[in-house]
Design a protein around this motif. Structure first.
Motif, PDB file in Angstrom:
ATOM      1  N   MET A  69       0.847  -1.186   0.000  1.00  0.00           N
ATOM      2  CA  MET A  69       0.000   0.000   0.000  1.00  0.00           C
ATOM      3  C   MET A  69       0.882   1.236   0.000  1.00  0.00           C
ATOM      4  SD  MET A  69      -2.757   1.263   2.884  1.00  0.00           S
ATOM      5  CE  MET A  69      -1.512   1.441   4.172  1.00  0.00           C
ATOM      6  N   GLU A  70       0.663   2.142  -0.948  1.00  0.00           N
ATOM      7  CA  GLU A  70       1.417   3.384  -0.951  1.00  0.00           C
ATOM      8  C   GLU A  70       0.838   4.328   0.095  1.00  0.00           C
ATOM      9  OE1 GLU A  70       3.212   6.861  -3.875  1.00  0.00           O
ATOM     10  OE2 GLU A  70       1.783   5.389  -4.683  1.00  0.00           O
ATOM     11  N   ILE A  71       1.704   4.868   0.949  1.00  0.00           N
ATOM     12  CA  ILE A  71       1.288   5.829   1.973  1.00  0.00           C
ATOM     13  C   ILE A  71       1.197   7.204   1.322  1.00  0.00           C
ATOM     14  CG2 ILE A  71       1.852   6.852   4.206  1.00  0.00           C
ATOM     15  CD1 ILE A  71       1.186   3.845   4.296  1.00  0.00           C
ATOM     16  N   PRO A  72       0.065   7.909   1.461  1.00  0.00           N
ATOM     17  CA  PRO A  72      -0.089   9.195   0.768  1.00  0.00           C
ATOM     18  C   PRO A  72       0.819  10.284   1.332  1.00  0.00           C
ATOM     19  CG  PRO A  72      -2.220   8.308   1.513  1.00  0.00           C
ATOM     20  CD  PRO A  72      -1.150   7.504   2.176  1.00  0.00           C
ATOM     21  N   ASP A  73       1.057  11.283   0.505  1.00  0.00           N
ATOM     22  CA  ASP A  73       1.729  12.501   0.954  1.00  0.00           C
ATOM     23  C   ASP A  73       0.956  13.100   2.123  1.00  0.00           C
ATOM     24  OD1 ASP A  73       3.103  14.980   1.092  1.00  0.00           O
ATOM     25  OD2 ASP A  73       1.773  15.850  -0.412  1.00  0.00           O
ATOM     26  N   GLY A  74       1.682  13.659   3.076  1.00  0.00           N
ATOM     27  CA  GLY A  74       1.036  14.274   4.231  1.00  0.00           C
ATOM     28  C   GLY A  74       0.450  13.259   5.188  1.00  0.00           C
ATOM     29  N   SER A  75       1.201  12.174   5.442  1.00  0.00           N
ATOM     30  CA  SER A  75       0.718  11.107   6.324  1.00  0.00           C
ATOM     31  C   SER A  75       1.775  10.727   7.357  1.00  0.00           C
ATOM     32  CB  SER A  75       0.360   9.852   5.522  1.00  0.00           C
ATOM     33  OG  SER A  75      -0.697  10.082   4.628  1.00  0.00           O
ATOM     34  N   ALA A  76       1.289  10.286   8.511  1.00  0.00           N
ATOM     35  CA  ALA A  76       2.142   9.709   9.546  1.00  0.00           C
ATOM     36  C   ALA A  76       1.622   8.320   9.874  1.00  0.00           C
ATOM     37  CB  ALA A  76       2.153  10.584  10.790  1.00  0.00           C
ATOM     38  N   VAL A  77       2.539   7.369   9.981  1.00  0.00           N
ATOM     39  CA  VAL A  77       2.193   5.968  10.220  1.00  0.00           C
ATOM     40  C   VAL A  77       2.716   5.555  11.593  1.00  0.00           C
ATOM     41  CG1 VAL A  77       2.484   3.604   9.396  1.00  0.00           C
ATOM     42  CG2 VAL A  77       2.335   5.484   7.749  1.00  0.00           C
ATOM     43  N   THR A  78       1.918   4.806  12.307  1.00  0.00           N
ATOM     44  CA  THR A  78       2.329   4.230  13.590  1.00  0.00           C
ATOM     45  C   THR A  78       2.126   2.722  13.527  1.00  0.00           C
ATOM     46  OG1 THR A  78       1.685   6.223  14.805  1.00  0.00           O
ATOM     47  CG2 THR A  78       1.939   4.199  16.084  1.00  0.00           C
ATOM     48  N   VAL A  79       3.171   1.955  13.854  1.00  0.00           N
ATOM     49  CA  VAL A  79       3.070   0.497  13.940  1.00  0.00           C
ATOM     50  C   VAL A  79       3.390   0.109  15.378  1.00  0.00           C
ATOM     51  CG1 VAL A  79       3.822  -1.720  13.035  1.00  0.00           C
ATOM     52  CG2 VAL A  79       3.843   0.295  11.542  1.00  0.00           C
ATOM     53  N   SER A  80       2.394  -0.493  16.038  1.00  0.00           N
ATOM     54  CA  SER A  80       2.533  -0.851  17.451  1.00  0.00           C
ATOM     55  C   SER A  80       1.948  -2.237  17.672  1.00  0.00           C
ATOM     56  CB  SER A  80       1.801   0.168  18.326  1.00  0.00           C
ATOM     57  OG  SER A  80       0.401   0.080  18.115  1.00  0.00           O
ATOM     58  N   GLU A  81       1.832  -2.624  18.935  1.00  0.00           N
ATOM     59  CA  GLU A  81       1.238  -3.911  19.275  1.00  0.00           C
ATOM     60  C   GLU A  81      -0.192  -4.002  18.771  1.00  0.00           C
ATOM     61  OE1 GLU A  81       1.502  -7.679  20.444  1.00  0.00           O
ATOM     62  OE2 GLU A  81       3.142  -6.229  20.624  1.00  0.00           O
ATOM     63  N   ALA A  82      -0.845  -2.868  18.590  1.00  0.00           N
ATOM     64  CA  ALA A  82      -2.228  -2.843  18.107  1.00  0.00           C
ATOM     65  C   ALA A  82      -2.322  -2.931  16.595  1.00  0.00           C
ATOM     66  CB  ALA A  82      -2.924  -1.573  18.599  1.00  0.00           C
TER      67      ALA A  82
END
Length: 264
Positions: A235-248
């Protein structure tokens, strides 16, 4: 432009991103397909988390494809969270201190992008640092300086907010010097528990960022470009985005220099 890959999930050997896939990070170091520069031969680095709060790290100025130690380490090191980077220099010479990832305490950071007019605002960026953080600066890149500024602005307490404030300050410093602000910023950073990534550019032309599930129910891989030809998996992450990868699992919110939009 640089290439990088980051992972959080069930423990994996680093080689599953760094050296084994058809379009692994080592392959991208001399044959990137989604970057302005196909060759990223100005050094490399890996940072991984294990039994200690602080990450382990290995960096060198050799091209990733020519360092036999990297393949050996990637085959032996197994980690639930790691960052890997191959460098195409835009600011700062080819030396180990300028190779990503950068680390401070339990935090690690790597970046793909640039700051237009960096030489004109570098001293003012450095002036925003406390003496303690300024004295930890060992390289000459804009990337390391952005990382230290984010630490100064509260990365430990508010990771995405601190990064938004950092980019806002950089853009304002450019305006103060009567420059057209231009920050292109695709970065990954972690405290060893949660993996974060940001894709943003002042001109809406940021370096690429993709995500795919990997390593268990909540695990994900974040990359500059896909590691294989299974396009539907990425999946391409759009411009102006923040991603969080956690236990959830993985979540995405809007990102802007002066604050964060509502959760997507």
């Amino acid at each position: 432009m640089c290439r990088w890959a980051a992972y959080r999930g069930n423990p994996l050997y680093l080689e599953e991103l760094v050296s084994s896939p058809a379009h692994s990070l080592i392959e991208q170091s001399h044959c990137a397909s989604r970057a302005k520069t196909a060759t990223n031969g100005d050094g490399f680095g890996i940072a991984w988390y294990g039994d200690h709060p602080e990450p382990g790290r290995y960096r060198d100025i050799l091209p990733a494809w020519s360092d036999c130690n990297l393949r050996s380490l990637a085959r032996q090191i197994k980690s639930p969270l790691f960052l890997a980077h191959v460098r195409a220099a835009t600011n700062g010479g080819t030396r180990r201190d300028n190779c990503h990832p950068f680390v401070h305490g339990r935090w690690s950071f790597m970046h793909n992008g640039q700051i237009a007019g960096f030489d004109r605002i570098r001293r003012r960026m450095e002036a925003s640092l406390s003496d303690a953080l300024f004295n930890t600066r060992t390289g000459t890149t804009d990337s390391e300086l952005l990382f230290l500024m984010a630490l100064e602005m509260g990365l430990a307490e508010d990771p995405l907010g601190a990064m938004a404030r950092t980019i806002a300050v950089v853009e304002q410093l450019s305006l103060d010097q009567q420059l057209d602000p231009l920050v292109r910023f695709t970065a990954a950073f972690s405290d060893g528990d949660t993996l974060y990534a940001v894709r943003y550019a002042t001109d809406h032309r940021p370096p690429t960022l993709y995500a795919a599930p990997m390593g268990g129910r909540t695990g994900h891989c974040l990359v500059s470009e896909p590691l294989n030809d299974d396009i539907d998996a990425w999946m391409e992450i759009p411009d102006g985005s923040a991603v969080t990868v956690s236990e959830a699992g993985m979540s995405t919110v809007g990102f802007a220099p002066h604050g964060l939009a509502e959760a997507a």
